[in-house]
Scaffold this active site. Sequence first.
Site, PDB file in Angstrom:
ATOM      1  N   PRO A   1       0.847  -1.199   0.000  1.00 19.20           N
ATOM      2  CA  PRO A   1       0.000   0.000   0.000  1.00 19.20           C
ATOM      3  C   PRO A   1       0.884   1.250   0.000  1.00 19.20           C
ATOM      4  O   PRO A   1       1.832   1.343   0.768  1.00 19.20           O
ATOM      5  CB  PRO A   1      -0.770  -0.110   1.323  1.00 19.20           C
ATOM      6  CG  PRO A   1      -0.614  -1.529   1.759  1.00 19.20           C
ATOM      7  CD  PRO A   1       0.702  -1.984   1.215  1.00 19.20           C
ATOM      8  N   MET A   2       0.557   2.193  -0.870  1.00 18.78           N
ATOM      9  CA  MET A   2       1.299   3.452  -0.924  1.00 18.78           C
ATOM     10  C   MET A   2       0.294   4.581  -0.998  1.00 18.78           C
ATOM     11  O   MET A   2      -0.551   4.620  -1.901  1.00 18.78           O
ATOM     12  CB  MET A   2       2.254   3.473  -2.123  1.00 18.78           C
ATOM     13  CG  MET A   2       3.407   2.482  -1.998  1.00 18.78           C
ATOM     14  SD  MET A   2       4.550   2.525  -3.411  1.00 18.78           S
ATOM     15  CE  MET A   2       3.650   1.526  -4.595  1.00 18.78           C
TER      16      MET A   2
ATOM     17  N   HIS B   1       9.715  -5.583   6.459  1.00 18.03           N
ATOM     18  CA  HIS B   1      10.565  -4.635   5.738  1.00 18.03           C
ATOM     19  C   HIS B   1      11.907  -4.629   6.466  1.00 18.03           C
ATOM     20  O   HIS B   1      11.958  -4.339   7.659  1.00 18.03           O
ATOM     21  CB  HIS B   1       9.921  -3.240   5.762  1.00 18.03           C
ATOM     22  CG  HIS B   1      10.671  -2.228   4.963  1.00 18.03           C
ATOM     23  ND1 HIS B   1      10.037  -1.173   4.324  1.00 18.03           N
ATOM     24  CD2 HIS B   1      11.992  -2.088   4.665  1.00 18.03           C
ATOM     25  CE1 HIS B   1      10.935  -0.442   3.687  1.00 18.03           C
ATOM     26  NE2 HIS B   1      12.128  -0.979   3.889  1.00 18.03           N
TER      27      HIS B   1
ATOM     28  N   CYS C   1       4.802   1.713   9.426  1.00 22.97           N
ATOM     29  CA  CYS C   1       4.900   3.092   8.965  1.00 22.97           C
ATOM     30  C   CYS C   1       5.901   3.884   9.810  1.00 22.97           C
ATOM     31  O   CYS C   1       5.818   3.879  11.039  1.00 22.97           O
ATOM     32  CB  CYS C   1       3.536   3.759   9.025  1.00 22.97           C
ATOM     33  SG  CYS C   1       3.529   5.458   8.411  1.00 22.97           S
TER      34      CYS C   1
ATOM     35  N   LYS D   1       2.235  -6.270   8.606  1.00 23.07           N
ATOM     36  CA  LYS D   1       3.509  -5.828   8.064  1.00 23.07           C
ATOM     37  C   LYS D   1       4.233  -5.033   9.136  1.00 23.07           C
ATOM     38  O   LYS D   1       3.627  -4.233   9.850  1.00 23.07           O
ATOM     39  CB  LYS D   1       3.309  -4.950   6.823  1.00 23.07           C
ATOM     40  CG  LYS D   1       4.636  -4.515   6.190  1.00 23.07           C
ATOM     41  CD  LYS D   1       4.430  -3.659   4.959  1.00 23.07           C
ATOM     42  CE  LYS D   1       5.779  -3.225   4.382  1.00 23.07           C
ATOM     43  NZ  LYS D   1       5.621  -2.324   3.212  1.00 23.07           N
TER      44      LYS D   1
ATOM     45  N   GLY E   1       7.033  -2.260  -3.350  1.00 27.30           N
ATOM     46  CA  GLY E   1       6.497  -0.918  -3.231  1.00 27.30           C
ATOM     47  C   GLY E   1       7.103   0.003  -4.260  1.00 27.30           C
ATOM     48  O   GLY E   1       6.685   0.054  -5.413  1.00 27.30           O
TER      49      GLY E   1
ATOM     50  N   ASN F   1      10.331  -7.659   2.255  1.00 23.82           N
ATOM     51  CA  ASN F   1      10.106  -6.338   1.678  1.00 23.82           C
ATOM     52  C   ASN F   1      11.378  -5.507   1.813  1.00 23.82           C
ATOM     53  O   ASN F   1      12.024  -5.535   2.846  1.00 23.82           O
ATOM     54  CB  ASN F   1       8.933  -5.671   2.410  1.00 23.82           C
ATOM     55  CG  ASN F   1       8.601  -4.283   1.898  1.00 23.82           C
ATOM     56  OD1 ASN F   1       8.269  -3.392   2.670  1.00 23.82           O
ATOM     57  ND2 ASN F   1       8.682  -4.078   0.597  1.00 23.82           N
ATOM     58  N   GLY F   2      11.696  -4.776   0.745  1.00 20.67           N
ATOM     59  CA  GLY F   2      12.846  -3.887   0.795  1.00 20.67           C
ATOM     60  C   GLY F   2      13.845  -4.165  -0.308  1.00 20.67           C
ATOM     61  O   GLY F   2      14.374  -5.269  -0.409  1.00 20.67           O
ATOM     62  N   ASP F   3      14.070  -3.167  -1.168  1.00 19.39           N
ATOM     63  CA  ASP F   3      15.075  -3.225  -2.232  1.00 19.39           C
ATOM     64  C   ASP F   3      14.781  -4.270  -3.305  1.00 19.39           C
ATOM     65  O   ASP F   3      15.700  -4.876  -3.866  1.00 19.39           O
ATOM     66  CB  ASP F   3      16.473  -3.471  -1.643  1.00 19.39           C
ATOM     67  CG  ASP F   3      16.948  -2.311  -0.774  1.00 19.39           C
ATOM     68  OD1 ASP F   3      16.249  -1.274  -0.736  1.00 19.39           O
ATOM     69  OD2 ASP F   3      18.000  -2.445  -0.121  1.00 19.39           O
TER      70      ASP F   3
END
Length: 381
Positions: free
Chosen positions: A25-26, A182, A110, A152, A237, A213-215
């Site tokens: 989600p963004m 993340h 977040c 998350k 994302g 999640n991440g990169d």
Amino acid sequence: MTTTLLPDGLRLGGLHVETPVVLAPMAGITNAAFRRLCAEQGAGLYVCEMITSRGLVEGDQHTRDMLVFDEAERVRSVQLYGTDPVYVGKAVEILCAEHGVAHVDLNFGCPVPKVTRKGGGGALPWKRTLLAAILEHAVRAATPYGVPVTMKTRKGIDDDHLTFLDAGRIAQESGCAAIALHGRTVVQAYSGRADWEAIGELVAAVDIPVLGNGDVWEAADAVRMVEQTGAAGVVVGRGCLGRPWLFRDLAAAFAGEQVATLPTLGEVRVMMRRHAELLATHMGEERGCREFRKHVSWYLKGFSAGGRLRHALALVDTLAELDALLAELDPAEPFPVGELGAPRGRQGSPRARVALPDGWLDSRDGVVAVAAEGAAEQTGG
């Protein structure tokens, strides 16, 4: 830790995701139009923009306006933000009973200061008892509808206050179908490199699926992450900003095919037009074109389009105006390969400190008054 890429995709409770890829989600990005655009490229799970549980329960119109789904959206997935177990539970029930949602994700990652200073987002897992209560209320509310609940999170607040292993244990004990990690701390925000080793450590510590999640900038990154960490899938994302075809590459990669999409500028402008068209369909032409403006720089990243044209594209009000400007782009210009593997979207620098409620770090389980949740934002990746 290694794993073998299997053809059966990702299973979240009774929900089967053909390709083990989740769109993060963004805020202001993953609306119904963008989700459909990405889904047209490849199979996966496409999550709605994050909404606040209190806003949903109290009938806030802005919150409800965010719960818009495209007619082609077969699986409705929503991420909730909340700090109050009762409100989160009620919000989950509303999503399941009134909106036909098939998957609920809870945001505990977040890093935005206005969220963490209220004890929300990436700050909340520090309070283990509160985290467990929120997850238990959510799972209890979703169970009668057969809807899986996932969460998350991040590694922790900072390197001295890591929370991800406790969060994984609590998620498993609370009945969550999966946990996404993340590989950055809250203090890192989106800076530096994601720690994939932490993802592998969490995989080894829990029995429920772990999503990394991440990169993940290219499909090869996703495959490498799964092979190195043993993760059951990936969350994408920022890597798809201006590149919705990344999901085509991801689907191919997880199917064992070696495909890397390198669209010409002509193909990119077709995608840009489709994106604007979908936004106009959902929001009306003028608002849809205005929403599209923020995507222009991402789509054209690395291409030689001049400053005048880029500026004009970032001010479009109508589809006819957009068409005229897109026609000025050189359709034969090749994709700028130098952009492959490069970070996209926000990066920034580590925060000097994480904004937290007074006394938040004094105890892992003590009761601390949590301010009423407010608007939150998140950018995945």
